[in-house]
Structures are given as structure tokens and as C-alpha cells.
Design a protein around this motif. Structure first.
Motif, PDB file in Angstrom:
ATOM      1  N   SER A 141     -13.062  34.681  -3.220  1.00  0.00           N
ATOM      2  CA  SER A 141     -13.673  34.761  -1.526  1.00  0.00           C
ATOM      3  C   SER A 141     -13.008  35.673  -0.745  1.00  0.00           C
ATOM      4  CB  SER A 141     -12.968  33.383  -1.003  1.00  0.00           C
ATOM      5  OG  SER A 141     -13.151  33.612   0.527  1.00  0.00           O
ATOM      6  N   GLN A 181       4.388  45.869   2.677  1.00  0.00           N
ATOM      7  CA  GLN A 181       5.335  46.331   3.775  1.00  0.00           C
ATOM      8  C   GLN A 181       6.414  45.204   3.825  1.00  0.00           C
ATOM      9  OE1 GLN A 181       2.655  46.917   7.009  1.00  0.00           O
ATOM     10  NE2 GLN A 181       1.337  48.239   5.850  1.00  0.00           N
ATOM     11  N   PRO A 213      -2.606  34.340  11.067  1.00  0.00           N
ATOM     12  CA  PRO A 213      -2.589  34.119   9.699  1.00  0.00           C
ATOM     13  C   PRO A 213      -3.421  34.868   9.009  1.00  0.00           C
ATOM     14  CG  PRO A 213      -3.776  32.441  11.044  1.00  0.00           C
ATOM     15  CD  PRO A 213      -3.056  33.422  12.290  1.00  0.00           C
ATOM     16  N   LEU A 222      -1.448  38.459   5.198  1.00  0.00           N
ATOM     17  CA  LEU A 222      -1.098  37.857   4.063  1.00  0.00           C
ATOM     18  C   LEU A 222       0.137  38.173   3.921  1.00  0.00           C
ATOM     19  CD1 LEU A 222      -2.550  36.329   1.662  1.00  0.00           C
ATOM     20  CD2 LEU A 222      -2.578  38.420   0.548  1.00  0.00           C
ATOM     21  N   ILE A 251       3.970  37.409   2.136  1.00  0.00           N
ATOM     22  CA  ILE A 251       4.348  37.423   0.704  1.00  0.00           C
ATOM     23  C   ILE A 251       5.986  37.221   0.531  1.00  0.00           C
ATOM     24  CG2 ILE A 251       4.267  38.483  -1.591  1.00  0.00           C
ATOM     25  CD1 ILE A 251       2.112  40.617  -0.674  1.00  0.00           C
ATOM     26  N   PHE A 276       7.486  40.079   2.933  1.00  0.00           N
ATOM     27  CA  PHE A 276       6.686  41.113   2.808  1.00  0.00           C
ATOM     28  C   PHE A 276       5.183  40.820   3.337  1.00  0.00           C
ATOM     29  CE2 PHE A 276      10.107  41.947   0.050  1.00  0.00           C
ATOM     30  CZ  PHE A 276      10.180  43.404   0.147  1.00  0.00           C
ATOM     31  N   PHE A 304       0.981  42.176   2.768  1.00  0.00           N
ATOM     32  CA  PHE A 304       0.055  42.872   2.245  1.00  0.00           C
ATOM     33  C   PHE A 304      -0.558  43.741   3.386  1.00  0.00           C
ATOM     34  CE2 PHE A 304      -2.916  43.791  -1.680  1.00  0.00           C
ATOM     35  CZ  PHE A 304      -3.312  44.845  -0.876  1.00  0.00           C
ATOM     36  N   PHE A 315      -5.706  44.328   3.273  1.00  0.00           N
ATOM     37  CA  PHE A 315      -5.915  42.855   3.064  1.00  0.00           C
ATOM     38  C   PHE A 315      -5.733  42.017   4.552  1.00  0.00           C
ATOM     39  CE2 PHE A 315      -6.054  38.639   1.786  1.00  0.00           C
ATOM     40  CZ  PHE A 315      -6.588  38.649   0.446  1.00  0.00           C
ATOM     41  N   ASP A 348      -6.318  38.256   5.986  1.00  0.00           N
ATOM     42  CA  ASP A 348      -6.682  36.843   5.311  1.00  0.00           C
ATOM     43  C   ASP A 348      -7.664  36.167   6.422  1.00  0.00           C
ATOM     44  OD1 ASP A 348      -6.762  34.950   3.563  1.00  0.00           O
ATOM     45  OD2 ASP A 348      -4.796  34.407   3.715  1.00  0.00           O
ATOM     46  N   GLU A 349      -8.918  36.618   6.348  1.00  0.00           N
ATOM     47  CA  GLU A 349     -10.155  35.984   7.270  1.00  0.00           C
ATOM     48  C   GLU A 349     -10.230  34.626   6.861  1.00  0.00           C
ATOM     49  OE1 GLU A 349     -11.698  37.761   9.229  1.00  0.00           O
ATOM     50  OE2 GLU A 349     -11.165  39.760   8.814  1.00  0.00           O
ATOM     51  N   ILE A 350     -10.149  33.952   8.041  1.00  0.00           N
ATOM     52  CA  ILE A 350     -10.461  32.397   7.897  1.00  0.00           C
ATOM     53  C   ILE A 350     -11.771  32.177   7.127  1.00  0.00           C
ATOM     54  CG2 ILE A 350     -11.629  32.130  10.069  1.00  0.00           C
ATOM     55  CD1 ILE A 350      -9.559  29.559  10.191  1.00  0.00           C
ATOM     56  N   ARG A 403     -11.869  40.215   2.631  1.00  0.00           N
ATOM     57  CA  ARG A 403     -10.380  40.133   2.801  1.00  0.00           C
ATOM     58  C   ARG A 403      -9.866  41.315   2.399  1.00  0.00           C
ATOM     59  NH1 ARG A 403      -8.079  34.283   1.290  1.00  0.00           N
ATOM     60  NH2 ARG A 403      -9.028  34.667  -0.727  1.00  0.00           N
ATOM     61  N   GLU A 404     -10.176  41.779   0.938  1.00  0.00           N
ATOM     62  CA  GLU A 404      -9.603  43.310   0.503  1.00  0.00           C
ATOM     63  C   GLU A 404     -10.505  44.079   0.760  1.00  0.00           C
ATOM     64  OE1 GLU A 404      -7.620  43.055  -3.344  1.00  0.00           O
ATOM     65  OE2 GLU A 404      -8.114  45.039  -3.616  1.00  0.00           O
ATOM     66  N   LEU A 413      10.347  53.357   1.682  1.00  0.00           N
ATOM     67  CA  LEU A 413      10.129  52.330   2.776  1.00  0.00           C
ATOM     68  C   LEU A 413      10.948  50.891   2.436  1.00  0.00           C
ATOM     69  CD1 LEU A 413       8.391  51.165   4.943  1.00  0.00           C
ATOM     70  CD2 LEU A 413       6.519  50.333   3.332  1.00  0.00           C
ATOM     71  N   LEU A 473       9.459  50.785  -3.201  1.00  0.00           N
ATOM     72  CA  LEU A 473       8.179  51.073  -2.228  1.00  0.00           C
ATOM     73  C   LEU A 473       8.450  52.501  -1.816  1.00  0.00           C
ATOM     74  CD1 LEU A 473       8.215  47.691  -0.238  1.00  0.00           C
ATOM     75  CD2 LEU A 473       6.919  48.269  -2.211  1.00  0.00           C
ATOM     76  N   LYS A 514       3.588  36.864  -6.854  1.00  0.00           N
ATOM     77  CA  LYS A 514       2.651  35.798  -6.368  1.00  0.00           C
ATOM     78  C   LYS A 514       2.469  35.562  -4.911  1.00  0.00           C
ATOM     79  CE  LYS A 514       3.407  33.234 -10.936  1.00  0.00           C
ATOM     80  NZ  LYS A 514       3.803  31.985 -11.470  1.00  0.00           N
ATOM     81  N   ILE A 515       1.365  35.145  -4.445  1.00  0.00           N
ATOM     82  CA  ILE A 515       0.799  35.057  -3.116  1.00  0.00           C
ATOM     83  C   ILE A 515       0.244  33.940  -2.862  1.00  0.00           C
ATOM     84  CG2 ILE A 515      -0.289  36.329  -1.276  1.00  0.00           C
ATOM     85  CD1 ILE A 515      -0.448  38.696  -3.170  1.00  0.00           C
ATOM     86  N   ARG A 574      -3.923  31.876   3.294  1.00  0.00           N
ATOM     87  CA  ARG A 574      -3.759  30.833   4.384  1.00  0.00           C
ATOM     88  C   ARG A 574      -4.157  29.547   4.043  1.00  0.00           C
ATOM     89  NH1 ARG A 574      -7.243  33.664   8.916  1.00  0.00           N
ATOM     90  NH2 ARG A 574      -6.848  31.751  10.043  1.00  0.00           N
ATOM     91  N   HIS A 575      -5.054  29.349   3.081  1.00  0.00           N
ATOM     92  CA  HIS A 575      -5.501  28.033   2.508  1.00  0.00           C
ATOM     93  C   HIS A 575      -4.492  27.560   1.322  1.00  0.00           C
ATOM     94  CE1 HIS A 575      -8.988  28.567   4.964  1.00  0.00           C
ATOM     95  NE2 HIS A 575      -9.106  29.757   4.555  1.00  0.00           N
TER      96      HIS A 575
END
Lengths: 569, 569
Positions: free
Chosen positions: A37, A75, A91, A94, A96, A104, A106, A139, A141-143, A153-154, B35, B39, B95-96, B99-100
Motif C-alpha cells: 500500500s 532521524q 500519524p 512513520l 521507528i 527515530f 523515517f 516517507f 504514512d498516508e491514512i 507513502r514512500e 546526525l 547516521l 523493524k517498523i 499507522r495500521h
């Protein structure tokens, strides 16, 4: 490039997930393939297009004094906590955790990271102004990711950031970037428009969006064909009418309108035009309910309404239950007469007389209503969307409305980030000052979807020449059977390549119809067909992607002919 | 490029976090900025170097038939679950959850994604072989990121994957890639070596690592200067000695060796050389304890030991307590005589006679020990690291040992991924077959660290010309004061640029010493100094980065002179 050494994979039908034309065509042409997705692999053909866009963006950024660097995609949360955006961003970010359970993200954007770079590296006014940019995978994270690369999303973004000793310097660079963006979209061959945009909560003085014009665009743009004015409809001012309000001519009457709720129903029932009606909307603001009056044929502009002191924050429309509680009627019977709450009328409403509105009683409306007589004069504001034919706010003509896809955004950030992150420098007098800052984004991957929305027909993609994966395709007919065809095809292929033309040779030995259809679907701007029959008369066939018919070209003129076509298209 | 329009930021001292020379120099030269842990931001100067490496990698990949695409960095867990690597990959995989709450990772590598592309796109043997590659940001959550870009968490990689109808085709492409890699590292100007590598658990037939040679390298490489043989020491076979075991000449004696535990202590105490001693190591294998015998001057090779049937999986050395339990002595007194467990001797031990070893009694050793007389003949295997002077396994000379930094790895994956993910095609007979697959990686960002490990001196970086951020720097002396200098500098700068030379003009008007030091630190290969004194005699000064002294060049010859230097260096 020979097709046999490349990877072309077209589809007859687009997967059902694709709604938008560009999304369907990108999948059918094999520019992208879905991994998940909002996640797409740029297939070899699509990547060529992406790289062409990237190259033009890069060239113009370099010309404008931009200095390229490359920040990490991942980041640390700490930087975002400094500006408070770790919590605020929502939201779409993304988040992490690494193996040590540290936070962090993305990177959805890089204001924090670049400001961190700037505060470490820039000590003196002598180092200012400076503009950094990068072309990078982001990135968000579009709903509901959709429309392929348009809301993936990416995605690939060019993000630039400028730092300044003062606001004048920021304004100068802002203009340089505005010009660079205009050159970029012009060179890409796109119909676009720069529009004034909402500066939102940041409160900077300047922000422009760059929109590729397309009917499927998510944004409505009001523009004046006779001037430079263009603004997102969210922002475009609807000027106060220059006409005076007429004297009342009718008496106010309460009319039974059983089952008539919408403006359409009322106008047809009462045989009046919608610009003689007033609709009443009750909204929830920061300080409670507020009634807003709009002419029946106008639409509320929520951005403008939200900026009114009486509302402050637009929280949405009042529920039916709440409306019945305060006005003792349904939404379709609301009206301003006797309504017990703050009422604000749109500028267009302020000049109306003898108008129709709800009676605050189910099944009844009022006609012949007049301000000052039937209800008090009330507060006036600009709260509607501008519409076609409205006078342009710059006084230079009438507005038209078009739709656009946002592909660029430039922004005077001022000191928002630099202040939060203490990005300071020593000025000429040795005094510590906070840097002024601008940011400038281009949705590199989105541009391709937008270009296809703008350029397509029933046969497939019509790429602007600057973006096409190849400039020209040679389609041989019967190359396997005819030595003559093979020889001449190879000769011309080599000749065109040597001349620096990006030529694709479709040596798949498929049926001509299959090759033509594929190359039209892919959107190659120019096509040469070489077959034995033509060669016997020293002729080849040329057809432009948008040409209705093919054209016979003497074989010996082929290179000159093509070079002319490439220059003029 | 003028320094005033670029961004150069050098440091006198490297931050204390940097241990390795290349890491220190990259920070000092301002190629990268940290950073977070592992990174790094590629600053404008560093990015130029990165792009040069990228460009050479891309050119050679294209020449070798590689087709570029770009897969998403973020990958769905489902694909990794198909191959079982979601669990197996370990904590290096970032691993990530989106939002879902769906599982994803930041791709550490792309075998799964490309195999998914292949199984969707490739239906027929006619589409094979095909090689895809990408240049992309990867993330591996190293437990201890260090050495700057050498072991960063986020890094840039070129990863390529080839698909084949049969093994012969894979072998052909493997060789093509081997040659491409050799050309890449040659063009980059690096001293490197391709070495046979462990195919590990995958069990493919071929794998080579490409190492940049540097004393600081993490890997030891055994190579034969007289032949093509090179292998990671982990893998290099130590051939069986060609000499016969001598007849026993001594009787076995038990000698008190109070406080003498290590080989060094024993040899010095007993006045024997270490190649007359045998050390006994007890390791934990899959089926319990195993004793391994090595000549005193040799080292255990754990990879080789782990492959022995008696060990199967090398779990580590037995603890002191466990050793005392089974042998009733400390580690330093272990010996094979009377030891009650499986014993395996290295090939070099098998030809020893009259040797010294521990007596399995604290404070005692045995001398004059002989196989067949004092203890049974035992099983022989190759379990030691090859050392300098060992015969080359290809029989063509003697081994030398050097150290290397792994910058490339090519691998015959065979059908591991294709089988797990059902990537099949129809062969000529219409039968469904599993694809053969190869993968080929280059650590693009790591190459820069490796190159600096190989090329540096006390003044800074010595870039190979192909990687240097600029080819040449012009350092003007007193440009602000002298119109003559200014004019001639501008003229030469323009002339060199027009000739296509990447020239940096240090127009900062700093003291000459500062400019010289910065440009040497950065590693620009060629330097021109232009000052008034020289100009009055129509002379400028040239110095190569590695030259001991500057050289006077007539002004009018400058361009020719430089062009010659650029060609020959």
C-alpha cells in the motif's frame, strides 16, 4: 537501447486498485509496480523518467546557487522534540524504534535535520546566505495512500532550505527559488501555475504552491487570465460587491414549504433563483455556535471562516440535534431572523434585499426578508469560496477556476525552526542573531503522475519530450525475415545513437500492432517505422505520438528530419 | 566552482568519537557530519565524492547488461516471512510498524523484493537471463556502529540481482559481474583483491568478496603473489605438510613448569621454539566437548573447525570450570595424552615428533611426546588459519597475508529465494522451472572510507583522482589586493572550466597557509598557486598532492601542463 537488452512489461488492463488515469497508465505501461500500500518499485522504464525529472530539478537548483547534500532518511526523535513536532506531526510520521529502543522516524521532511546542520556549521554572517538541497526518498504514512505515485507513502522529493542573516535576504532567495521553480516546470513541458498559498499556523509572509493543471487535480485554483493573480481557492479573496443594497420592495411573508429543504428544492418550489436565497450554516467555533449566512449559490470557505475572531478554530458543523436544540427546527429550515447566536454574513449576502431564507420552523420559509427591517444589520466578512466570474482581487479582470495537482511548494519559514533550535550567527557587529529560513519542496515522483494526468489519450501516455523515457523508437517490420530491413534498421539506429539521440529499438519481432500499441502506451514522442516495402523505395515512415497520420520520409533524410522534430517539439 | 559559492567546512581536530584514520579525516575535511549513532549527513564536498563513485558503478553495471530500477526502502514483512528471514535476520533489521500496526522493515537488502518483482514479471525463458540493479539507501541496525561510513547504520549500496533459466547462465553472468567489479575498483584507483569467500549457510557454489587493501582492514586475506589465489583467511586451506614425521628421538618426560601457562611462557621456560609445542583447545560442539590440537605458533580457524562433523556448530570454548571437571587441570596445562574426549589434530601437528604439551596436571608439562607411542594416532584435519609462508593451495607459490576492507560481494544464490517464493518460469518445453539467481553488492558509501584508509598522509586525504571532489584547485595569493592576480586567476579559472576540468577556485582570501592546509586535507589531487611575484615573470606554481615540492610553470603553458597531469595521474 534495444528492447531485448532492456525490460519492458506492459499490461492490457490496469489492476482494479487504480482509479486515476495516471495511476492506471503508469501500471499498464510498466513504469511502476506495486509492492504494498503506497509503495512502488520504479521499474527500469519509470526510473528513466524519474531520472530525467531529477536531472532538470538538479540543474536548475544548481544554477540558482543551491548546494546539494544528502541527509539521513532516518532521524532521531530528539531533534523533532526540540521543535515540538514529534508530537504535532501526527500519524503521517512513520515512527521507528531501533534495537536499543531509541525513537527515530523515517524523515517525512528535513527542517529539523538541516537546522541542526546549520547551527553547527554556520557561525558568522559571512557564511550567509546559503541554500542547501537534496533529492531524497521520504516517507509519509498516508491514512489512505492512493493514486499511485501521486499520494504514495514512500516518494521522492527535492527539498531545499535556505538560511539568511535577515528577512530581505530571505525574500531575495525566495524570489530566486520562485524563478527556478518556474523554469523547472517550464523545462519539463508542463502547464502549471504558481499560486499564493495559505501560510497556515507558521504565519510567514510568503508561500506559493506550484500546481500542474489537470481536471483531476485535488486543489481548486482561482486565477485571473488577465493578470498574474492566482491563489488556491481556499485563500482567494471574494471581493465585496460594488453594487448597493436595493431598498425593500416586498413585505416579509412566512410561506409553507413542506418537505423542501435544500436550496435546489426551495428555488424550484418558490420559483426564485438561488442568488435570491440565503442559506444559514451553524458551525462550532472555539467559543460556541456561530451562524454563517451565504448566498444560496455560494459555498462556505472553511479556511476563511476559521480565521474569524468569532470562530478562531473551525471545529465542524453543528449536529442536527444541537441545531434543533438551539433553533427548534431542522437544518433545512434555518434562517437568520430571530436566531439567538452570533450571526456573520458573507459580503455577497450584505447587499441582498427581499431574500428568501428558512423560518426556523420546520416546513416554513420566509420571503421578502430585508436587513435593518426584519432583522438587525449584522457583521460582514469574506467567508465564501471565490467562483468563476468573481472580480479578481487585484482588480485586473475576472476570476476563472481550474484544478491543479500540487507539485511544488515554497515557503518563507522565517525564524520558526531556527528559534526553536537556537540556530544563531554573529552579525557584523558581533551580536548573536537568529537565522531567517526558507524551505522549497518539489514532489519529484509526483510530477510524473501529474504530467500523465495532463498528457494522455485513449492510447496511453503522452509524455512531454523532456520527460519521455526515450526520445524516439524505431519499429522494424519483419526484421527477422528481411536482411534489408535488418541492415537499414541497424544503420539508422547507430546513426541516431551517434547523434546523441535517445533511441529505443524495438527488436522484439512482435506483430507491428503489438509494438505500436506498446510504444504509444509508454508515450515515446517520436516513432520511425522501417519495413521492406518502404525501403525498396528508399522510404521510412515517421509519426509523432500526437500526429493523426504517419508521414513518409526519404531514408537518406532520416537523421535531419528527426533532429528537426526533436528541436521543434 | 568558487569556494564562496560552495560549502567547505574543515575542522582542526576530529571529534573524539572517531577512532579510525578515514573517519577522522572525513569529519575533519567536512565530507560528512554525524546526525546520530551510525547516521551521517553527506555534506556537499562528501556528496561530490559519493556521486563520482556512484557514477562509475552505474556505468560499469550498465555496460555489463545491468538494468537499473528502484525498489522501495520500506518493505512489507510478508515477503520476508515467505523466505523465513523475518525471524532469522535478527536485530540488524530495523523493524517498523505503520499507522495500521502492520509490520514493515527498512530494507537491509532486497532479495525478497526483487524476487517478488521477478515472479510477477518473468513468465518465460525468453525473458531470461536478466540482471536488475539499484543504487539505494539501506539500513542495518548495527549493534555498535563505528568507523564513520565504514560501519554506518544508514548507508548507500549498489545491489544487483540476476535471474537465470539454468546454472550455466548464472555462472556466465557471475563472471561478467566479477569482471565488472574488477573494472569498477580499478577505475576508482583502488588497490584491491577479489577473494574467494565463504558461501555459508546458503551453500551456493560461488562467492567472492572484493577487498580494498588497507592495514586497518577488518578481514585478513591470504593470497599468493605468484598466482591468482586469494581467499579470506577464514577459508584459505592450510595444506598438509609434505615432510614426514621424524622418528621419536626423546623419551616422554613430565616436567614441572610452575606458573607457566602460555605458549610464550613454556617456550621460554623450556628453551624450545613454539613450533615444537602443541596447544590443546577444548571447544563446545553440537555433540559435546572436542579437543583440538594446534602447533604452538598456529591459530585455530573457527570457521574450519565448525565444519567438522564432530563439531558441526562451533559454540565457543569450554569454560575453565568445565575444563577442570573433565581434565582436572587449568587451560594452561591441557594436553592430549590421556584426555578422555574426541581429539582432532591439525595437519601441521600430525607430522610433529618429540613435542611439548600440557600434562593435564596443573604445573606440569610433557616433553618428548610422540604419536603412536605415547598416545594413539589421532584424527587429522585442517583447522588452523593459514599463515605467511604457507604453500598456496593452488600449488603455485607461497602465501602472503594482508588485510582488507570488504567493499563488494558477489554471490551465486542458486534457487534459495526463488524456490521459497515460487519464482518460476516456463522453459522451452513449457515446463515450469525455478529460476537460478545471483546477487551482487557494492558498499558505495563504504568505498569512500576504504579509499581514505588506503590513501592518506599526515596532511590529510589523498584521493585517487577518479574519486576526488574536484580535480584541481587554484589558490590565489593576495587576490584582493592585486588586480593582476585577480585577472589572471579569473582567466585561468574560466579557461580550465571551459576545458571541462573540475576546478575549485579558493577565493576565500584566507592566509595561503590556511588555504593550502584545507585543500591538502580535502585531498584535491592538483594545486595551482597564482601570486603577483610569479605573474611578474609570467609564472605560476604547480604541486601535486603527493609531490614533495612545487614546480614552476610558465603561465601560457598552464592549460596544457594541467591536461597532461590529469591524463597521467
Amino acid at each position: 537501447m534495444r528492447v531485448s537488452q532492456f525490460f519492458i512489461s506492459t499490461l492490457k488492463e490496469a489492476p482494479s486498485e487504480a482509479e486515476l488515469t495516471s495511476h492506471k497508465l503508469m501500471l499498464r505501461a510498466g513504469l511502476i509496480r506495486r509492492l504494498g500500500s503506497g509503495l512502488y518499485t520504479w521499474m527500469p522504464l519509470g526510473l528513466r523518467v524519474l531520472r530525467k525529472v531529477e536531472a532538470i530539478v538538479r540543474e536548475e537548483m544548481n544554477k540558482s546557487g543551491g548546494i546539494e547534500l544528502l541527509m539521513p532518511a532516518v532521524q532521531p526523535a530528539e531533534l523533532w522534540q526540540e521543535t515540538g513536532r514529534w508530537e504535532v506531526f501526527g500519524p503521517q510520521m512513520l515512527k521507528i524504534k531501533d534495537r536499543h529502543e531509541r525513537d527515530f522516524c523515517f524523515g517525512p521532511t528535513h527542517e529539523e535535520v538541516i537546522t541542526d546542520v546549520a547551527r553547527r556549521e554556520i557561525k558568522s554572517y559571512r557564511q550567509l546566505p546559503v541554500s542547501f538541497y537534496q533529492v531524497q526518498t521520504k516517507f509519509r504514512d498516508e491514512i489512505r495512500p492512493r493514486f499511485g505515485v501521486m499520494r504514495a507513502r514512500e516518494f521522492m522529493m527535492k527539498d531545499a532550505y535556505s538560511f539568511h542573516a535577515n528577512f530581505e535576504s530571505l525574500e531575495q532567495t525566495y524570489q530566486v527559488m520562485y524563478d527556478a521553480y518556474s523554469r523547472i516546470f517550464t523545462r519539463l513541458g508542463l502547464k502549471f501555475r504558481a499560486v499564493a498559498a495559505d501560510t497556515g499556523a507558521i504565519g510567514g509572509t510568503g508561500s506559493h504552491e506550484f500546481h500542474v493543471l489537470a481536471d483531476s487535480g485535488e486543489d481548486a485554483i482561482a486565477f485571473c487570465p488577465d493578470s498574474q493573480f492566482a491563489a488556491n481557492v481556499e485563500l482567494a479573496e471574494a471581493l465585496a460587491p460594488t453594487t448597493q443594497r436595493a431598498e425593500p420592495a416586498q413585505t416579509m411573508q412566512k410561506i409553507a414549504t413542506p418537505g423542501q429543504h435544500t436550496i435546489d428544492e426551495i428555488t424550484s418550489f418558490l420559483k426564485v433563483s438561488s442568488d435570491q436565497t440565503v442559506k444559514t450554516l451553524i458551525v462550532e467555533g472555539e467559543h460556541g455556535l456561530v451562524a454563517l449566512l451565504l448566498r444560496g449559490d455560494h459555498e462556505l470557505n472553511e479556511v476563511k471562516a476559521g480565521k474569524l475572531a468569532q470562530i478562531t478554530a473551525f471545529k465542524g458543523f453543528a449536529s442536527d440535534a444541537r441545531i434543533r436544540e438551539v433553533a427548534q427546527c431542522g437544518v433545512g429550515s434555518l434562517g437568520p431572523v430571530g436566531l439567538n447566536m452570533p450571526v456573520i454574513a458573507d459580503r455577497a449576502v450584505s447587499v441582498m434585499s427581499d431574500f428568501v431564507c428558512g423560518a426556523n420552523e420546520d416546513g416554513f420559509h420566509l420571503t421578502g426578508v430585508n436587513f435593518g427591517r426584519d432583522l438587525p444589520e449584522i457583521e460582514i466578512a469574506d467567508i465564501r469560496n471565490a467562483v468563476e466570474g468573481d472580480p479578481s482581487p487585484d482588480g485586473k479582470g475576472k476570476l476563472e477556476i481550474c484544478r491543479g495537482i500540487e507539485v511544488g511548494h515554497i515557503f518563507q519559514l522565517r525564524t520558526k525552526y531556527a528559534e526553536a533550535m537556537k540556530a544563531t550567527f554573529l552579525d557584523e557587529t558581533g551580536k548573536s542573531q537568529v537565522m531567517e529560513m526558507g524551505c522549497y519542496g518539489i514532489g519529484v515522483s509526483r510530477i510524473i503522475g501529474a504530467a500523465i494526468e495532463q498528457g494522455n489519450d485513449e492510447r496511453g501516455i503522452i509524455f512531454p519530450p523532456a520527460m519521455a523515457p526515450f526520445e524516439l523508437v524505431i519499429v522494424p517490420i519483419g526484421m527477422k525475415k528481411s536482411e534489408l530491413v535488418k541492415d537499414e534498421v541497424e544503420k539508422l539506429y547507430t546513426k541516431l545513437q551517434t547523434a546523441g539521440i535517445e533511441v529505443l529499438l524495438d527488436n522484439r519481432d512482435e506483430r507491428p500492432g503489438v509494438m505500436f500499441a506498446d510504444m504509444e502506451l509508454i508515450g515515446i514522442p517520436h516513432r520511425i517505422v522501417i519495413g521492406e516495402r518502404g525501403l525498396k523505395e528508399n522510404q521510412i515512415e515517421y509519426q509523432g505520438r500526437c500526429d493523426a497520420e504517419a508521414q513518409i520520409v526519404p531514408l537518406q533524410n532520416a537523421l535531419d528530419f528527426i533532429q528537426l522534430k526533436l528541436c521543434t517539439k
